[in-house]
Design a protein around this motif. Structure first.
Motif, PDB file in Angstrom:
ATOM      1  N   ALA A  40      -5.537 -73.717 -29.928  1.00 54.86           N
ATOM      2  CA  ALA A  40      -4.823 -74.959 -29.627  1.00 54.86           C
ATOM      3  C   ALA A  40      -5.619 -75.783 -28.622  1.00 54.86           C
ATOM      4  CB  ALA A  40      -3.430 -74.657 -29.076  1.00 54.86           C
ATOM      5  N   GLY A  41      -5.775 -77.074 -28.905  1.00 56.93           N
ATOM      6  CA  GLY A  41      -6.468 -77.968 -27.998  1.00 56.93           C
ATOM      7  C   GLY A  41      -5.555 -78.452 -26.884  1.00 56.93           C
ATOM      8  N   ILE A  42      -6.099 -79.324 -26.042  1.00 57.61           N
ATOM      9  CA  ILE A  42      -5.328 -79.819 -24.896  1.00 57.61           C
ATOM     10  C   ILE A  42      -4.113 -80.613 -25.365  1.00 57.61           C
ATOM     11  CG2 ILE A  42      -5.405 -81.311 -22.865  1.00 57.61           C
ATOM     12  CD1 ILE A  42      -8.301 -80.581 -22.513  1.00 57.61           C
ATOM     13  N   TRP A  43      -4.314 -81.501 -26.339  1.00 57.37           N
ATOM     14  CA  TRP A  43      -3.213 -82.317 -26.819  1.00 57.37           C
ATOM     15  C   TRP A  43      -2.124 -81.458 -27.458  1.00 57.37           C
ATOM     16  CZ3 TRP A  43      -0.195 -86.119 -26.470  1.00 57.37           C
ATOM     17  CH2 TRP A  43       0.577 -86.549 -27.539  1.00 57.37           C
ATOM     18  N   GLN A  44      -2.531 -80.441 -28.245  1.00 58.76           N
ATOM     19  CA  GLN A  44      -1.540 -79.554 -28.859  1.00 58.76           C
ATOM     20  C   GLN A  44      -0.792 -78.749 -27.810  1.00 58.76           C
ATOM     21  OE1 GLN A  44      -4.032 -77.376 -31.605  1.00 58.76           O
ATOM     22  NE2 GLN A  44      -3.369 -78.641 -33.334  1.00 58.76           N
ATOM     23  N   GLN A  45      -1.467 -78.331 -26.748  1.00 56.74           N
ATOM     24  CA  GLN A  45      -0.793 -77.605 -25.671  1.00 56.74           C
ATOM     25  C   GLN A  45       0.223 -78.498 -24.965  1.00 56.74           C
ATOM     26  OE1 GLN A  45      -3.581 -75.763 -23.000  1.00 56.74           O
ATOM     27  NE2 GLN A  45      -4.848 -74.955 -24.649  1.00 56.74           N
ATOM     28  N   VAL A  46      -0.163 -79.753 -24.735  1.00 54.10           N
ATOM     29  CA  VAL A  46       0.766 -80.674 -24.080  1.00 54.10           C
ATOM     30  C   VAL A  46       1.966 -80.948 -24.971  1.00 54.10           C
ATOM     31  CG1 VAL A  46       1.032 -83.029 -23.226  1.00 54.10           C
ATOM     32  CG2 VAL A  46      -1.013 -81.722 -22.644  1.00 54.10           C
ATOM     33  N   ARG A  47       1.709 -81.143 -26.264  1.00 56.44           N
ATOM     34  CA  ARG A  47       2.797 -81.505 -27.178  1.00 56.44           C
ATOM     35  C   ARG A  47       3.696 -80.325 -27.498  1.00 56.44           C
ATOM     36  NH1 ARG A  47       3.218 -83.692 -33.066  1.00 56.44           N
ATOM     37  NH2 ARG A  47       2.037 -81.876 -33.547  1.00 56.44           N
ATOM     38  N   ARG A  48       3.141 -79.136 -27.643  1.00 61.89           N
ATOM     39  CA  ARG A  48       3.912 -77.973 -28.073  1.00 61.89           C
ATOM     40  C   ARG A  48       4.457 -77.137 -26.918  1.00 61.89           C
ATOM     41  NH1 ARG A  48       5.176 -78.865 -33.351  1.00 61.89           N
ATOM     42  NH2 ARG A  48       3.318 -79.499 -34.538  1.00 61.89           N
ATOM     43  N   ILE A  49       3.819 -77.203 -25.762  1.00 61.99           N
ATOM     44  CA  ILE A  49       4.226 -76.351 -24.647  1.00 61.99           C
ATOM     45  C   ILE A  49       4.761 -77.172 -23.478  1.00 61.99           C
ATOM     46  CG2 ILE A  49       3.459 -74.629 -22.980  1.00 61.99           C
ATOM     47  CD1 ILE A  49       1.301 -73.791 -24.962  1.00 61.99           C
ATOM     48  N   THR A  50       3.941 -78.120 -23.002  1.00 60.71           N
ATOM     49  CA  THR A  50       4.284 -78.823 -21.765  1.00 60.71           C
ATOM     50  C   THR A  50       5.531 -79.691 -21.926  1.00 60.71           C
ATOM     51  OG1 THR A  50       1.935 -78.867 -21.170  1.00 60.71           O
ATOM     52  CG2 THR A  50       3.409 -80.356 -19.985  1.00 60.71           C
ATOM     53  N   LEU A  51       5.526 -80.576 -22.911  1.00 62.33           N
ATOM     54  CA  LEU A  51       6.656 -81.500 -23.053  1.00 62.33           C
ATOM     55  C   LEU A  51       7.970 -80.788 -23.373  1.00 62.33           C
ATOM     56  CD1 LEU A  51       4.984 -84.536 -24.867  1.00 62.33           C
ATOM     57  CD2 LEU A  51       5.501 -84.239 -22.439  1.00 62.33           C
ATOM     58  N   PRO A  52       8.012 -79.798 -24.284  1.00 64.45           N
ATOM     59  CA  PRO A  52       9.288 -79.091 -24.477  1.00 64.45           C
ATOM     60  C   PRO A  52       9.768 -78.355 -23.235  1.00 64.45           C
ATOM     61  CG  PRO A  52       7.833 -78.728 -26.354  1.00 64.45           C
ATOM     62  CD  PRO A  52       7.009 -79.407 -25.310  1.00 64.45           C
ATOM     63  N   ALA A  53       8.837 -77.756 -22.479  1.00 62.91           N
ATOM     64  CA  ALA A  53       9.245 -77.038 -21.266  1.00 62.91           C
ATOM     65  C   ALA A  53       9.733 -77.989 -20.190  1.00 62.91           C
ATOM     66  CB  ALA A  53       8.077 -76.204 -20.746  1.00 62.91           C
ATOM     67  N   LEU A  54       9.240 -79.222 -20.201  1.00 67.91           N
ATOM     68  CA  LEU A  54       9.655 -80.215 -19.212  1.00 67.91           C
ATOM     69  C   LEU A  54      10.884 -81.001 -19.645  1.00 67.91           C
ATOM     70  CD1 LEU A  54       6.234 -81.725 -18.066  1.00 67.91           C
ATOM     71  CD2 LEU A  54       7.729 -80.206 -16.752  1.00 67.91           C
TER      72      LEU A  54
ATOM     73  N   MET B 247       5.004 -82.601 -11.601  1.00 71.44           N
ATOM     74  CA  MET B 247       4.123 -81.579 -11.057  1.00 71.44           C
ATOM     75  C   MET B 247       4.925 -80.369 -10.565  1.00 71.44           C
ATOM     76  SD  MET B 247       1.087 -82.045  -8.252  1.00 71.44           S
ATOM     77  CE  MET B 247       2.248 -82.535  -6.969  1.00 71.44           C
ATOM     78  N   ALA B 248       6.094 -80.616  -9.977  1.00 70.88           N
ATOM     79  CA  ALA B 248       6.955 -79.505  -9.570  1.00 70.88           C
ATOM     80  C   ALA B 248       7.498 -78.752 -10.776  1.00 70.88           C
ATOM     81  CB  ALA B 248       8.101 -80.021  -8.697  1.00 70.88           C
ATOM     82  N   GLY B 249       7.836 -79.485 -11.847  1.00 68.30           N
ATOM     83  CA  GLY B 249       8.330 -78.827 -13.049  1.00 68.30           C
ATOM     84  C   GLY B 249       7.276 -77.994 -13.748  1.00 68.30           C
ATOM     85  N   LEU B 250       6.023 -78.402 -13.661  1.00 67.74           N
ATOM     86  CA  LEU B 250       4.949 -77.652 -14.310  1.00 67.74           C
ATOM     87  C   LEU B 250       4.709 -76.299 -13.648  1.00 67.74           C
ATOM     88  CD1 LEU B 250       2.305 -80.466 -14.976  1.00 67.74           C
ATOM     89  CD2 LEU B 250       3.706 -79.263 -16.663  1.00 67.74           C
ATOM     90  N   GLN B 251       5.141 -76.131 -12.398  1.00 67.57           N
ATOM     91  CA  GLN B 251       4.941 -74.853 -11.725  1.00 67.57           C
ATOM     92  C   GLN B 251       5.769 -73.736 -12.357  1.00 67.57           C
ATOM     93  OE1 GLN B 251       2.484 -74.979  -9.462  1.00 67.57           O
ATOM     94  NE2 GLN B 251       2.461 -77.177  -9.912  1.00 67.57           N
ATOM     95  N   ASN B 252       6.805 -74.094 -13.109  1.00 65.60           N
ATOM     96  CA  ASN B 252       7.664 -73.089 -13.733  1.00 65.60           C
ATOM     97  C   ASN B 252       7.161 -72.644 -15.095  1.00 65.60           C
ATOM     98  OD1 ASN B 252       9.517 -73.182 -11.572  1.00 65.60           O
ATOM     99  ND2 ASN B 252      10.525 -74.976 -12.454  1.00 65.60           N
ATOM    100  N   ILE B 253       6.076 -73.233 -15.590  1.00 69.57           N
ATOM    101  CA  ILE B 253       5.525 -72.844 -16.887  1.00 69.57           C
ATOM    102  C   ILE B 253       4.448 -71.796 -16.650  1.00 69.57           C
ATOM    103  CG2 ILE B 253       4.447 -73.655 -19.004  1.00 69.57           C
ATOM    104  CD1 ILE B 253       5.475 -76.430 -18.412  1.00 69.57           C
ATOM    105  N   PRO B 254       4.590 -70.588 -17.175  1.00 69.26           N
ATOM    106  CA  PRO B 254       3.573 -69.550 -16.940  1.00 69.26           C
ATOM    107  C   PRO B 254       2.223 -69.950 -17.525  1.00 69.26           C
ATOM    108  CG  PRO B 254       5.605 -68.599 -17.805  1.00 69.26           C
ATOM    109  CD  PRO B 254       5.734 -70.082 -17.957  1.00 69.26           C
TER     110      PRO B 254
END
Length: 331
Positions: free
Chosen positions: A232-246, A213-220
């Motif tokens: 992009a759906g929720i799963w695509q956002q998590v797979r393409r944006i969230t996980l690489p940024a984390l 949750m702290a790491g997600l604060q750094n993703i604009p």
């Protein structure tokens, strides 16, 4: 009428600036400025030596001696055993080595499942909490309760819940839902592994939730909005944006969870007592039993040193692979 102001000659100004005491004062001030952080760290370093490094060195020395209950009063007089304790621990055809190998494999399986489930639950809860909704603050606080509770109080509560005849788990599983023919035993037999895993995940996943949750604060948030506009759906956002940024956050999180879980002693000790079932015989509790129940501290210390070497190798390999993957990605 013109007035003239007397100014010192350049040689005089230079002599004033470069007086013999000025460089010495600057040098002493610079030394004080550099040495101050080390002086502030000195108490913590001394405590670290006393609490961690000194017992570690003593444990290594004890692993080379035949230290039993006969020499516990003056362990310095225990006979020198060289590598006999290590040979006994890694002789997997003998009872001691076979029991240690089974405990090691059980701990590996337990660690993989516990770390994986903690990470999965932590990431899922953190992603879910990113959206604003009523009651989000209350849920965040509720999710962190297992992490805030003292370990002994929490595990003792779970031990009562896992009781066969009057525990809450069997009341729900057997009495209410009727999923079993008879109330199962959770603290003995093969089910003890499941009970230990449940308690470990319940206790550990809030830490993963907090870190992610702290790491997600750094993703604009603009990146998610742009991805949503592109379809992009929720799963695509998590797979393409969230996980690489984390990625950097997950690297540290998985390593910390691995070390904590593999070395966990409090959870099995409080849940099962001094003698854990074979299915839940974690290596930390196994080393404790080999040392303080059989009074063979030399063999127990050798097992501890082997565990330390294993964790150092795994940690070094993990850091090397992750740093190598990061360099390849940057290139």
């Amino acid at each position: 009428m013109t007035t003239f102001t007397a100014t010192p000659a350049s040689g005089e100004r230079k002599a004033r600036k470069e007086s013999p005491g000025a460089p010495r004062r600057r040098r002493s001030g610079r030394l004080r400025h550099i040495s101050l952080p080390y002086l502030l760290l000195l108490p913590a370093l001394l405590l670290e030596l006393l609490v961690h490094l000194v017992p570690m060195v003593i444990g290594v020395v004890v692993s080379f001696r035949e230290l039993t209950q006969f020499y516990i009063r003056d362990w310095g007089t225990a006979p020198w055993a060289a590598f006999d304790n290590y040979s006994l621990a890694v002789d997997f055809n003998a009872p001691v080595g076979e029991a240690l190998l089974n405990s090691f494999l059980t701990t590996c399986l337990f660690t993989v499942l516990s770390v994986g489930l903690c990470w999965l639950l932590g990431v899922a809860a953190a992603v879910f909490m990113q959206e604003s909704f009523r009651g989000r603050g209350f849920l965040r606080t509720l999710f962190l309760v297992p992490y805030a509770l003292p370990v002994y109080a929490a595990v003792i509560t779970w031990a009562f819940m896992f009781q066969r005849d009057n525990g809450l788990i069997n009341h729900v599983v057997h009495d209410q839902l009727g999923l079993t023919d008879s109330p199962p035993f959770w603290l003995i037999g093969d089910n003890s592994f499941v009970a230990l895993l449940v308690v470990s995940v319940w206790k550990g996943w809030p830490f993963a939730f907090l870190i992610v949750m702290a790491g997600l604060q750094n993703i604009p948030r603009e990146i998610y909005e742009a991805a949503a506009l592109d379809g992009a759906g929720i799963w695509q956002q998590v797979r393409r944006i969230t996980l690489p940024a984390l990625g950097p956050v997950n690297q540290v999180l998985v390593l910390v969870l691995f070390l904590w879980t593999f070395n966990d002693f409090n959870t099995p000790f409080v849940l099962f007592g001094e003698a854990a079932p074979e299915a839940a015989d974690l290596i930390s509790l196994h080393i404790y039993q080999s040392s303080f129940q059989t009074w063979n501290f030399g063999t127990g210390s050798a097992m501890s040193v082997l565990l330390l070497l294993f964790l150092l190798v795994v940690t070094g390999a993990y850091l090397w692979f992750t740093s190598r993957g990061k360099k390849a990605t940057d290139a």
